[in-house]
Motif scaffolding. Structure first.
Motif, PDB file in Angstrom:
ATOM      1  N   ILE A 182       0.688  -1.399   0.018  1.00 27.69           N
ATOM      2  CA  ILE A 182      -0.108   0.127  -0.065  1.00 27.69           C
ATOM      3  C   ILE A 182       0.871   1.187  -0.019  1.00 27.69           C
ATOM      4  N   SER A 183       1.868   1.355   0.848  1.00 22.06           N
ATOM      5  CA  SER A 183       2.861   2.475   0.835  1.00 22.06           C
ATOM      6  C   SER A 183       3.890   1.949   1.449  1.00 22.06           C
ATOM      7  N   LYS A 184       5.057   2.497   1.021  1.00 23.51           N
ATOM      8  CA  LYS A 184       6.569   2.016   1.582  1.00 23.51           C
ATOM      9  C   LYS A 184       6.786   2.097   2.839  1.00 23.51           C
ATOM     10  N   ALA A 201     -14.496   6.363   8.024  1.00 22.76           N
ATOM     11  CA  ALA A 201     -13.471   6.752   7.001  1.00 22.76           C
ATOM     12  C   ALA A 201     -14.241   6.420   5.680  1.00 22.76           C
ATOM     13  N   ALA A 202     -15.296   5.264   5.818  1.00 28.40           N
ATOM     14  CA  ALA A 202     -15.720   5.005   4.550  1.00 28.40           C
ATOM     15  C   ALA A 202     -16.876   3.870   4.812  1.00 28.40           C
ATOM     16  N   ASN A 204      -5.079   6.906   3.488  1.00 32.49           N
ATOM     17  CA  ASN A 204      -5.675   7.546   2.390  1.00 32.49           C
ATOM     18  C   ASN A 204      -5.458   6.851   0.953  1.00 32.49           C
ATOM     19  N   SER A 205      -3.963   6.187   1.004  1.00 37.11           N
ATOM     20  CA  SER A 205      -3.755   5.266   0.124  1.00 37.11           C
ATOM     21  C   SER A 205      -4.481   3.976   0.269  1.00 37.11           C
ATOM     22  N   PHE A 206      -4.627   3.411   1.617  1.00 41.22           N
ATOM     23  CA  PHE A 206      -5.285   2.306   1.817  1.00 41.22           C
ATOM     24  C   PHE A 206      -6.851   2.391   1.439  1.00 41.22           C
TER      25      PHE A 206
END
Length: 330
Positions: A61-63, A110-111, A245-247
């Protein structure tokens, strides 16, 4: 002498290679140790289906982040984990999101990954709500959200829920489905994917109403009522906003993929341990209402739904109406 020199050279080169391997291994281990572990917890069933692609493929998802997914098999274990603030991110029933916020003040919405998937079904021919009068309706969990939602909609459609109908309750789907299949109960409130399984076992089962469609009509709602809510730990969000946000973007992609790739989704679900059978998963998706919506687009939906739950039973949302702090800001 030349031979001895050659042997020494080989040994030195070998040691250099070994040292290099050891150094790389140490560096790899160090990087792995520095990666931040993110715990994501989801319940079995539709919520797990919505993120099956993420769980199965587990993409980066992110480094510098390592995501660990877990699927909880019972509502009790999910609730316990969330109330202990164990997951950084979780998908929970919408009312549990409110309870978690009221109790911990450390989880925000969040969603949404799924809206209403409950249906009123019958083995009789029901033409209108008036046909329910004098009947018994089977449902799950007295006083819980499926019960509150169903009763609220019936009331709005002119049914007196104390005198016109009788409610009979069981603890869950494993008890509900056999009672309809056996003919002991003729009318019930059933969620997907259990509905698809029921209709395959008992061919005379007919859908009378979609509770979500009814809710949309009665409440001028675009989405219907939120059923599966993605929450993020506030303390985690504060330090990892870019990752979150990336997730969320990846969750949205997973939901879209799930609806477009039914067969692959069913195979993924079997692989990650979702308890629903592959064939049932594939056939239930059209009615499962797995949809993604970021919280900023559904704030009013949540407020409206929580007010309905609160008016019916304050305990269903944690005793008090959640304030604006429950909604995550992007």
């Amino acid at each position: 002498m030349k031979k001895i020199s050659s042997i020494f050279l080989i040994i030195i080169l070998s040691l250099g290679l070994l040292t290099g391997c050891s150094s790389n291994k140490t560096n790899d281990t160090k990087v792995k140790e520095e990666n931040k572990t993110v715990k994501v917890t989801v319940p079995d069933g539709l919520p797990a289906m919505s993120v099956a692609k993420l769980i199965k493929e587990n993409p980066e998802i992110s480094k510098d982040y390592e995501v660990k997914y877990s699927i909880e098999k019972t509502p009790e274990t999910l609730s316990t984990s969330v109330m202990k603030e164990e997951p950084d991110i979780a998908i929970v029933p919408s009312n549990m999101a409110s309870i978690a916020y009221n109790k911990t003040k450390n989880y925000q919405i969040a969603a949404t990954t799924g809206f209403g998937s409950f249906y009123i079904i019958s083995t009789e021919d029901l033409k209108s709500y008036n046909d329910l009068k004098g009947k018994t309706i089977l449902n799950m969990g007295k006083g819980l959200t499926p019960d509150i939602t169903a009763q609220s909609i019936l009331k709005d459609r002119g049914i007196n829920i104390t005198s016109d109908v009788t409610f009979n309750y069981v603890n869950g789907v494993p008890e509900l489905v056999p009672m309809v299949v056996s003919g002991k109960e003729k009318i019930a409130v059933v969620p997907e994917p259990a509905l698809t399984a029921l209709m395959e076992k008992k061919k005379d089962v007919k859908i009378f109403k979609s509770l979500n469609d009814e809710y949309k009509t009665l409440n001028n709602s675009e989405y219907g009522y939120p059923q599966a809510t993605l929450i993020v730990k506030k303390s985690f969000l504060a330090e990892n906003k870019e990752f979150v946000n990336s997730f969320l973007s990846n969750v949205e992609k997973s939901v879209i993929w799930a609806n477009k790739n039914k067969k692959d989704l069913a195979a993924y679900c079997e692989n990650i341990g979702v308890s629903t059978e592959k064939g049932i998963i594939e056939n239930s998706l059209d009615r499962a209402n797995i949809k993604y919506a970021f919280v900023k687009n559904t704030i009013e939906e949540y407020k409206k739904y929580y007010k309905k739950l609160f008016d019916f039973n304050p305990k269903s949302v944690g005793g008090t109406m959640p304030d604006e702090g429950i909604f995550m800001e992007k």
